[in-house]
Design an enzyme around this catalytic site. Sequence first.
Site, mmCIF file in Angstrom:
data_model
loop_
_atom_site.group_PDB
_atom_site.id
_atom_site.type_symbol
_atom_site.label_atom_id
_atom_site.label_comp_id
_atom_site.label_asym_id
_atom_site.label_seq_id
_atom_site.Cartn_x
_atom_site.Cartn_y
_atom_site.Cartn_z
ATOM 1 C CE LYS A 1 -2.683 -2.781 -0.906
ATOM 2 N NZ LYS A 1 -3.432 -2.766 -2.131
ATOM 3 C CB SER B 1 -0.911 0.011 1.233
ATOM 4 O OG SER B 1 -1.752 1.151 1.238
ATOM 5 C CG HIS C 1 -5.073 -1.884 3.244
ATOM 6 N ND1 HIS C 1 -5.234 -1.329 1.993
ATOM 7 C CD2 HIS C 1 -4.320 -0.994 3.939
ATOM 8 C CE1 HIS C 1 -4.631 -0.162 1.934
ATOM 9 N NE2 HIS C 1 -4.061 0.070 3.103
ATOM 10 C CG ASN C 2 -6.876 -2.556 -1.296
ATOM 11 O OD1 ASN C 2 -6.030 -2.179 -0.493
ATOM 12 N ND2 ASN C 2 -6.634 -2.624 -2.589
ATOM 13 C CD GLU D 1 -7.884 2.547 -0.501
ATOM 14 O OE1 GLU D 1 -7.366 3.541 -1.038
ATOM 15 O OE2 GLU D 1 -7.515 1.374 -0.744
#
Length: 301
Positions: A173, A121, A176-177, A180
């Site tokens: 990840k 990231s 995480h996205n 987001e």
Amino acid sequence: MQVAMIGLGRMGANMAQRLQRGGHAVVGYDPSPGAREGLAGMGIGTADSLEALVAALAVPRALWMMVPAGEPVEATIAALQPLLSAGDVLVDGGNSNYLDSQRRAAALQALGIGYLDVGTSGGVWGLAEGYSLMVGGDVEAAARLSPLFEALAPTPTTGWAHVGPSGAGHYAKMIHNGIEYGMMQAYAEGFAILERRQDLIPDLAGLAELWRHGSVVRSWLLDLTAGALKDNPGLEGIAPWVPDSGEGRWTVAEAIALDVPAPVITQSLIERLRSRQDNAYADRLLAAMRGASGGHGVKRG
């Protein structure tokens, strides 16, 4: 440490530069001659084929892929596999599905080749600010490549960690996205409400800038939002069409598979899909049903 960077798009080229600045010897490869020329213009060596790239590295080798998820990763690994030797380590720093990463790690492990999935990231700001690196895979392979992670991260001791076994880096990840997506949607909805009351809040960019300092909703995403509103308050020339790169879909599918309610992330994904619906059939049908059931007028377009 000597390292090969495979895939010289903007992020791959930026990572190659940051590694070189960190004192590492970098050689890059991309199938595009223009991408190779761009990296060479930054003073970084390149190879014109994967064979030449591998031959330029001393064993045991470290190779870092920054190529699109799916078939491009599969094709790159297939081309590299006969060129590599036991003890080499291959890193996938892209946004691959964690299940694919687990499968690839197992197949390469049988050949004595290490495979690390590194959720990355930082985007285009990583060159200056450093990257957040979520490392999955063999602990010893991760330790061996730790000088690379230290050079890419914001500092040698922050912004990177070995988070678990094979697949863990890309799993982290993915989530995480997904988070987001939800954060972006909340900012977008809040500012959409504010935009309707410019009699009360005439300066959205100024309010965003205010919130950046001391507010509980401050974040890097708010920093970017404030910058975007300052540069283009009316968002002229920007189409209301929001793409998704896959991780949000995978996050929602994982939540469903685990029976974990994730309404915010799920709805943020749905809103991205909705943004692409010009003259949406469902909305037109809703208007027709409302007209038929209640005798309400139907707006003609």
